[in-house]
Structure formats: C-alpha cells, structure tokens
Scaffold this active site. Structure first.
Site, mmCIF file in Angstrom:
data_model
loop_
_atom_site.group_PDB
_atom_site.id
_atom_site.type_symbol
_atom_site.label_atom_id
_atom_site.label_comp_id
_atom_site.label_asym_id
_atom_site.label_seq_id
_atom_site.Cartn_x
_atom_site.Cartn_y
_atom_site.Cartn_z
ATOM 1 N N SER B 119 -68.261 50.036 12.698
ATOM 2 C CA SER B 119 -66.767 49.735 12.467
ATOM 3 C C SER B 119 -66.231 50.942 11.867
ATOM 4 C CB SER B 119 -67.022 48.848 11.170
ATOM 5 O OG SER B 119 -67.439 49.358 10.166
ATOM 6 N N LYS B 156 -64.843 51.010 4.246
ATOM 7 C CA LYS B 156 -63.380 50.996 4.854
ATOM 8 C C LYS B 156 -62.538 51.844 4.137
ATOM 9 C CE LYS B 156 -63.032 46.852 7.067
ATOM 10 N NZ LYS B 156 -64.331 46.901 7.398
#
Lengths: 199, 199
Positions: B119, B156
């Site tokens: 990711s 993130k």
DNA sequence: CTCCCGACTAGACCTGTGTATAGTAAAAAC
DNA sequence: GTTTTTACTATACACAGGTCTAGTCGGGAG
C-alpha cells in the site's frame, strides 16, 4: 594506524573494542597485557594512558574496567566516493559509521553506500538510501551487487546469460550493461544484504 | 515485571542496562546499591545473583564490573499485530528487537512495524520492510504515520485538507481515506522516521 | 654523540570491589 | 501458625586490579 596512533596503540584500541563488544564489558589492564603477552601490567597501562591522552578512550581513575572507547570504529562504514585501485574497504575512509550491531545483517564484513540517483528504483531503492553490502568478490545470479566499472561504483543486479554477464538496472531509463566473454570481468565489491533509510 | 522477575529485580536489570549503554561499561555492585539508596552492597548483590540465576545476566566471579545482560531489552521493538485498546508500545509484546543504537534515528521512543502488502509502494516501501516510527500522537502534514483504524494499524500519509483529514495511500490501487469533521479523529501511534530492509 | 620517545620488565602499594557471615522485618505461601 | 521468600542493614575479609617507582633496550631526531 588511525590518526596519530602508533601501530601498537592501534592494536590495543582494537583489542579493547573487540573485547568489549564480545564480553559486554571492557578488559582490565591485566587482561590487555595478557592478550599481548606483556609480562607487566605497566606496558598495557602505558598504552591505555596514551590512548586516553590522544582522545580515543576515557577512563575513571582507579576504577576497574571503567573505560570507554570514544569514537568507536565498530559499525558499518559508509563509504563515499571510491576510486579504482584504492583500498575500497579502508575503514579510515569512512565518512560515517552506522551504529548497529556488527551482526545485524549476519556474519561477514559489511559496508554501506549512499545511493545517488534512481537507477535501482524498480527495486524500491531510492536517492539517499544506504545500501548495506557484504564485502565479497563474487555474486550469485540475481543478486544486487556493488560493481566497479572504470572508476565508478554502481549498484546493479548481476545476471549471467548465454552471451556473457548482464548488469541489469532496475530503471527503464537507465540501460543495462552487457559484458561479453571478451570483456574484462567487472570487479564485484559486495552484494546487497539490506537497506537503511533515514528520513 | 518481565517474565518471572520481581518488581525490584526488573528495576535493577533496567538500571544495569541503562548504566552500561550510557557509560560503556557495567556498574559495580556498589554503584547499583548507591542508585537505589541501599546502605549495604549486599542488597544489590542479592538482586544481581537472583537475576543471574534466572538467566538474565551472566557474571564472572570475583571480577569487578564483569557482567553481561543476556537478552537485552534495549533496541527498537518490532511490534506484530496490534489490537485496539491494547498497550501498543509494551516492549514485552515485541516479537523481535532491532539491534541498533537507541539514538540511531534520533531522540525519542521508537518502534518498528513490518510492512504487509504494497500500500505504500509509491514511497518505495515494500512488503517485508521494517518501518521505524517515533512514538507520538500527532503528525504534521505530509508525514507518514502509523494510524489506528478500527483495530487495524495502517501506514498512511497524513494530509489535512479543507474538508477534513486525508489518509493518503501511496498506491493507486489502494484508495485513500477521507475523514470529515464529523468522523472521529484517528489515533496516531507514531510517525515514520526511517526504514530497515533485510534481504 | 646525546637526547627523547616508544615499548617494554620487575616489583610493590593500596584501594575498590566481590563476596561472606549474621541479622531484621514484612509479606506471601503452605 | 509456621515456614519460605523478598528485601534489606551492618560489618568484615581477601584479592583483583589501577597505579606508582625504577629501570632496560632500541630507534630516530638533532
């Protein structure tokens, strides 16, 4: 001979560092003496006092084993520009030492190169990364290795093929290098075992 | 209380580790006693003998400062799966400790997360990498952070926008998360300060 | 030739330090 | 209720080990 130390003093300093990282505590004066075969603790003590005066150690007077090696030369040296023919792995040339356990990446002698450019971006190695390499002259197929080409060190994936050796880049904009049997085989300095990135 | 040690023994072990990494050599029995205010060296010696019997230390009889902490709890803990509400940074939960200097990535408390999936591939962070994070509850704009979403920890890039907070992924196939002012703000566990990759 | 420095030997002093003996006191286990 | 464990105090002993004085020997500098 590191920076103004005599040969003997360098040996003593190296022994102290080795002993300390091996045992978890520094040696006594007599343990140093025993290691070098000195028949008097005075000899070892003299060297240690010299090392202290020259700023390589610090010790607390009268306290057994209470000594600390100051600018430790343990760790993985980060090598900067490397010229052909130079002693590649001379620790003295290191611009910096990485403070991690000597066995962090396994057994062997290691060094680090700071990556310039994006030639290995496909392997998620980017500008500024420190690539950790085990010092060895051979690489197996598919390993990423530091290769000496002319007087430049580059990081390439070593892939032996039918027509010779391929030094594959991991960036489409950087061409791979093909070496035929007539070409001189490139000198391999080490194979990649890891990577450290500091933001 | 680490694995069968009494509270006092844990304190003594921690002091010995701290002292050793701070000074470069272990403390004497009396230095341990002095640290805890013991008026007899016997008290410290008893604890140290207990620690040795329980396998947390080793020492050479009669030799001053000749002791070694065995399974050191220094280093950066690699945390595995983390459940919500759990004491996130409990070192005891660590599956592994990274053997690098405590100050390798600067000042603060650090932990590491092993990256699963791709990711964050756009930032050249790939499967299996160890991301090093400084434990803190806030992240500045643009910093990559470990964020607790439900009972999952994800990595993130934190970007505050006009309509709220964006948790941006670095992979086009993984959607970013947008949190409006009505949403509960996510819990930040730490911000990324580096990366270690072992091949 | 002399002086200085590095590299030691020989021997000794003395204190820091590990460790022992002998207790006390409270909490936990049985 | 008794024993065991934990957590200490007080004192003392012996020796490991830092450090000192006094010297030798060789090499390089002036």
């Amino acid at each position: 001979m590191t920076r103004g130390l005599t040969a003997r003093q360098t040996q003593v300093l190296e022994f102290i560092e080795e002993f300390t990282s091996g045992h978890g505590y520094p040696p006594t004066v007599r343990e140093v003496a025993a290691n070098f075969g000195f028949r008097s603790p005075r000899a070892a003590h003299d060297h240690m006092k010299a090392l202290e005066k020259k700023g390589f150690m610090r010790s607390r007077a009268g306290r057994p084993r209470a000594l600390e090696v100051l600018h430790s030369r343990r760790g993985i040296p980060v090598l900067g520009k490397i010229a052909a023919g130079q002693p590649i792995l001379a620790v003295e040339e290191a611009e910096e030492l990485l403070g991690l356990e000597p066995t962090f990446f396994g057994q062997g002698r290691f060094f680090a190169l700071r990556v310039r450019g994006e030639s290995m971006i496909g392997d998620h190695i980017t500008e500024g990364d420190l690539v950790i390499l085990r010092a060895q002259e051979e690489a197996r197929s598919g390993e990423v290795a530091a290769v000496l080409l002319g007087d430049e060190v580059t990081l390439k994936r070593v892939v032996p093929g039918k027509q010779g050796l391929e030094l594959r880049s991991a960036n489409p904009t950087v061409p791979s290098i093909f070496l035929g049997p007539q070409d001189e085989p490139p000198r391999i300095l080490g194979v990649m075992v890891g990577l450290v990135r500091k933001n």
